[in-house]
Every structure is written in C-alpha cells, then in structure tokens.
Design an enzyme around this catalytic site. Structure first.
Site, PDB file in Angstrom:
ATOM      1  N   LYS A 129      62.782  18.897 148.915  1.00  0.00           N
ATOM      2  CA  LYS A 129      63.530  18.075 149.876  1.00  0.00           C
ATOM      3  C   LYS A 129      64.762  17.440 149.247  1.00  0.00           C
ATOM      4  O   LYS A 129      65.846  17.436 149.846  1.00  0.00           O
ATOM      5  CB  LYS A 129      62.637  16.982 150.464  1.00  0.00           C
ATOM      6  CG  LYS A 129      63.368  16.106 151.485  1.00  0.00           C
ATOM      7  CD  LYS A 129      62.451  15.101 152.161  1.00  0.00           C
ATOM      8  CE  LYS A 129      63.214  14.276 153.185  1.00  0.00           C
ATOM      9  NZ  LYS A 129      62.334  13.295 153.883  1.00  0.00           N
ATOM     10  N   HIS A 130      64.622  16.903 148.046  1.00  0.00           N
ATOM     11  CA  HIS A 130      65.708  16.131 147.434  1.00  0.00           C
ATOM     12  C   HIS A 130      66.351  16.841 146.242  1.00  0.00           C
ATOM     13  O   HIS A 130      67.576  16.873 146.120  1.00  0.00           O
ATOM     14  CB  HIS A 130      65.183  14.766 146.984  1.00  0.00           C
ATOM     15  CG  HIS A 130      64.621  13.936 148.087  1.00  0.00           C
ATOM     16  ND1 HIS A 130      65.404  13.331 149.052  1.00  0.00           N
ATOM     17  CD2 HIS A 130      63.329  13.609 148.400  1.00  0.00           C
ATOM     18  CE1 HIS A 130      64.628  12.666 149.901  1.00  0.00           C
ATOM     19  NE2 HIS A 130      63.372  12.824 149.527  1.00  0.00           N
ATOM     20  N   HIS A 143      58.896   7.335 143.022  1.00  0.00           N
ATOM     21  CA  HIS A 143      58.735   8.052 144.294  1.00  0.00           C
ATOM     22  C   HIS A 143      59.669   9.247 144.312  1.00  0.00           C
ATOM     23  O   HIS A 143      59.269  10.349 144.656  1.00  0.00           O
ATOM     24  CB  HIS A 143      59.015   7.122 145.470  1.00  0.00           C
ATOM     25  CG  HIS A 143      58.757   7.767 146.805  1.00  0.00           C
ATOM     26  ND1 HIS A 143      58.745   7.063 147.993  1.00  0.00           N
ATOM     27  CD2 HIS A 143      58.516   9.056 147.162  1.00  0.00           C
ATOM     28  CE1 HIS A 143      58.490   7.883 149.004  1.00  0.00           C
ATOM     29  NE2 HIS A 143      58.361   9.106 148.521  1.00  0.00           N
ATOM     30  N   GLN A 189      57.884   2.834 143.485  1.00  0.00           N
ATOM     31  CA  GLN A 189      56.987   2.149 144.410  1.00  0.00           C
ATOM     32  C   GLN A 189      55.859   1.439 143.665  1.00  0.00           C
ATOM     33  O   GLN A 189      55.420   1.877 142.595  1.00  0.00           O
ATOM     34  CB  GLN A 189      56.412   3.136 145.433  1.00  0.00           C
ATOM     35  CG  GLN A 189      55.551   4.225 144.847  1.00  0.00           C
ATOM     36  CD  GLN A 189      55.122   5.258 145.904  1.00  0.00           C
ATOM     37  OE1 GLN A 189      55.619   5.278 147.023  1.00  0.00           O
ATOM     38  NE2 GLN A 189      54.196   6.123 145.536  1.00  0.00           N
ATOM     39  N   HIS A 194      57.238  18.614 146.924  1.00  0.00           N
ATOM     40  CA  HIS A 194      57.952  18.027 148.064  1.00  0.00           C
ATOM     41  C   HIS A 194      59.247  17.366 147.613  1.00  0.00           C
ATOM     42  O   HIS A 194      60.308  17.550 148.240  1.00  0.00           O
ATOM     43  CB  HIS A 194      57.058  17.004 148.759  1.00  0.00           C
ATOM     44  CG  HIS A 194      57.776  16.171 149.775  1.00  0.00           C
ATOM     45  ND1 HIS A 194      58.079  16.632 151.043  1.00  0.00           N
ATOM     46  CD2 HIS A 194      58.284  14.903 149.707  1.00  0.00           C
ATOM     47  CE1 HIS A 194      58.732  15.688 151.712  1.00  0.00           C
ATOM     48  NE2 HIS A 194      58.868  14.637 150.927  1.00  0.00           N
ATOM     49  N   GLU A 195      59.187  16.603 146.520  1.00  0.00           N
ATOM     50  CA  GLU A 195      60.377  15.884 146.063  1.00  0.00           C
ATOM     51  C   GLU A 195      61.467  16.852 145.604  1.00  0.00           C
ATOM     52  O   GLU A 195      62.651  16.638 145.871  1.00  0.00           O
ATOM     53  CB  GLU A 195      60.008  14.913 144.934  1.00  0.00           C
ATOM     54  CG  GLU A 195      59.173  13.736 145.399  1.00  0.00           C
ATOM     55  CD  GLU A 195      59.869  12.907 146.472  1.00  0.00           C
ATOM     56  OE1 GLU A 195      61.038  12.532 146.274  1.00  0.00           O
ATOM     57  OE2 GLU A 195      59.245  12.665 147.522  1.00  0.00           O
ATOM     58  N   PHE A 202      53.045  16.671 145.524  1.00  0.00           N
ATOM     59  CA  PHE A 202      54.013  15.576 145.618  1.00  0.00           C
ATOM     60  C   PHE A 202      55.331  15.992 144.969  1.00  0.00           C
ATOM     61  O   PHE A 202      56.412  15.857 145.554  1.00  0.00           O
ATOM     62  CB  PHE A 202      53.420  14.346 144.936  1.00  0.00           C
ATOM     63  CG  PHE A 202      54.263  13.094 144.986  1.00  0.00           C
ATOM     64  CD1 PHE A 202      55.246  12.902 145.940  1.00  0.00           C
ATOM     65  CD2 PHE A 202      54.046  12.080 144.056  1.00  0.00           C
ATOM     66  CE1 PHE A 202      56.004  11.731 145.985  1.00  0.00           C
ATOM     67  CE2 PHE A 202      54.790  10.915 144.087  1.00  0.00           C
ATOM     68  CZ  PHE A 202      55.768  10.743 145.045  1.00  0.00           C
TER      69      PHE A 202
END
Length: 227
Positions: free
Chosen positions: A118-119, A61, A34, A114-115, A111
């Site tokens: 989630k991923h 990102h 990003q 979360h990444e 951050f």
C-alpha cells in the site's frame, strides 16, 4: 525516414515523463508509531504476535508517502509484491520494533506485506523493499518516543494528560511538532494512540510537518494506558 525517427522519440519522451512523475510522486513521509496499549484497549481488542507479547514501547505502524495537501498515494505498483526473503536480515528487528497486534495472531508478514504494497511501492523511486523497511527502523531508533514522554513526566500508567503537554514534550526533544492521533477505549476515554513524525523524501531526516493529521483527541484529557 522522418516518421521512423519520430515514433521512438515520442515513446522516449512518454517514458521519461512517466519516470519523472513517479520520482516526484510524493512530498514527504509520515513515520507513524502506535502505542500497543491503546491498540489493544478498545472494543476490538488485539492478539499478541506468535513471538509473544511485544515490549511496552511504541511500535512502527508504517512509513507513509504523503502529499503536502494531506492526501497520499497508495498501491502504486502491483508488479512489485512483498518478498519476505528480501528482509530476512531485518526480521528479528522488525518483530521487536514493528510487531503485529491484529487478530488472529501472526508472525508479522501479513502486516508488513500490507505496508509495503500500500505505501512502500509508492516510494520505489528512492527506496527498494529492503531500503524501505530499513529506513523505518533507523528512523524509529533516532527518536525514542517513550523515553521522551517519560522524561516529561508522561507515563503509560493509565493517567490523563493534555494534548499540548504531549505535543510540547516531543517538540522540545526533537525540534519538530508531531501529529497526535487518539482512539477511544471501551469507556469512551480518549487515549494516546499514534504519533506522526514527518520525514524528507529520501527517508533520511526528520522535518517539520507540512500538514498534520486530524488528532481526534480531547484537548485536555488524554489517557496513556498501560500495556
């Protein structure tokens, strides 16, 4: 005796099927980068990380497992929480290449957590936590998006460019067509926000994208804001 043997075999087969389904649970990755100027130039605005204002460069990102039909898995393993100690050796590089711009100001850990959760947990069949973040950093280094765009005369100075010129510049430099995503600034101008490059399931090489995300871009008038 027959039932005693059959029960463990059924359990073994079920376990093997679960393992195989996890091993084949995605078709490719998106490496998503990003532009910080576009993240900040919205009504929501942004907060610089605790380490200070990031460099005027594309930041990671995430590295997102995806399916060929455009859908994606998420939050695949609640038993594999983010562990900052596993990436101590990467922290400095991540603060530079994967900075947080969310408010309130932070050090990046939230951050990255979360990444991963989630991923990243959806790619554990090929990448552990350290390998996941290292792969994203390595891939970013292979493709310098800002340099590619500047070499094509596309500068982050508030100017406007066509969607095709941005896509063509990246395709000619890398050999692969990118996904381009825009957001809007406070004046409702479409602006270059995120660039998606597709990566094979081992996260080692770029590939042609099986499917591209919705661009949400103006075809002829995309702002590339300064940062």
């Amino acid at each position: 005796m027959k039932s005693t043997v059959a029960i463990p075999l059924r359990v073994l087969v079920a376990t093997l099927l679960v393992f195989l389904s996890k091993a084949q649970d995605f078709d490719f990755f998106y490496l998503v980068q990003q532009w910080p100027g576009s993240y900040c130039d919205t009504q929501q605005s942004c907060c610089y990380p605790a380490t200070g204002k990031p460099a005027a460069d594309f930041g990671i990102h995430g590295l997102w497992p995806n399916y060929n039909d455009g859908s994606y898995p998420s939050n695949c393993d609640p038993d594999s929480p983010f562990n900052p100690s596993e990436i101590n050796d990467l922290t400095s590089k991540m603060q530079t290449n994967w900075p947080t711009l969310a408010c309130p100001s932070g050090n990046g850990l939230k951050f990255w957590e979360h990444e991963w959760e989630k991923h990243g947990t959806c790619s554990e069949s090929v990448l552990d936590q350290h390998g996941y973040f290292q792969a994203a950093l390595t891939l970013k280094k292979q493709v310098n998006l800002l340099q590619i765009l500047e070499n094509a005369g596309i500068q982050p100075n508030g100017g406007f460019y066509s969607l095709s010129s941005i896509s063509t510049a990246i395709r000619e430099a890398t050999g692969y067509t990118p996904g381009i995503e825009c957001n809007v600034d406070e004046n409702r101008n479409s602006q270059l926000y995120q660039i998606y490059m597709c990566v094979n399931t081992s996260a080692s090489n770029f590939i042609q994208c099986p499917v591209l995300p919705n661009s949400r871009c103006s075809s002829q008038r995309i702002e590339f804001p300064s940062f």
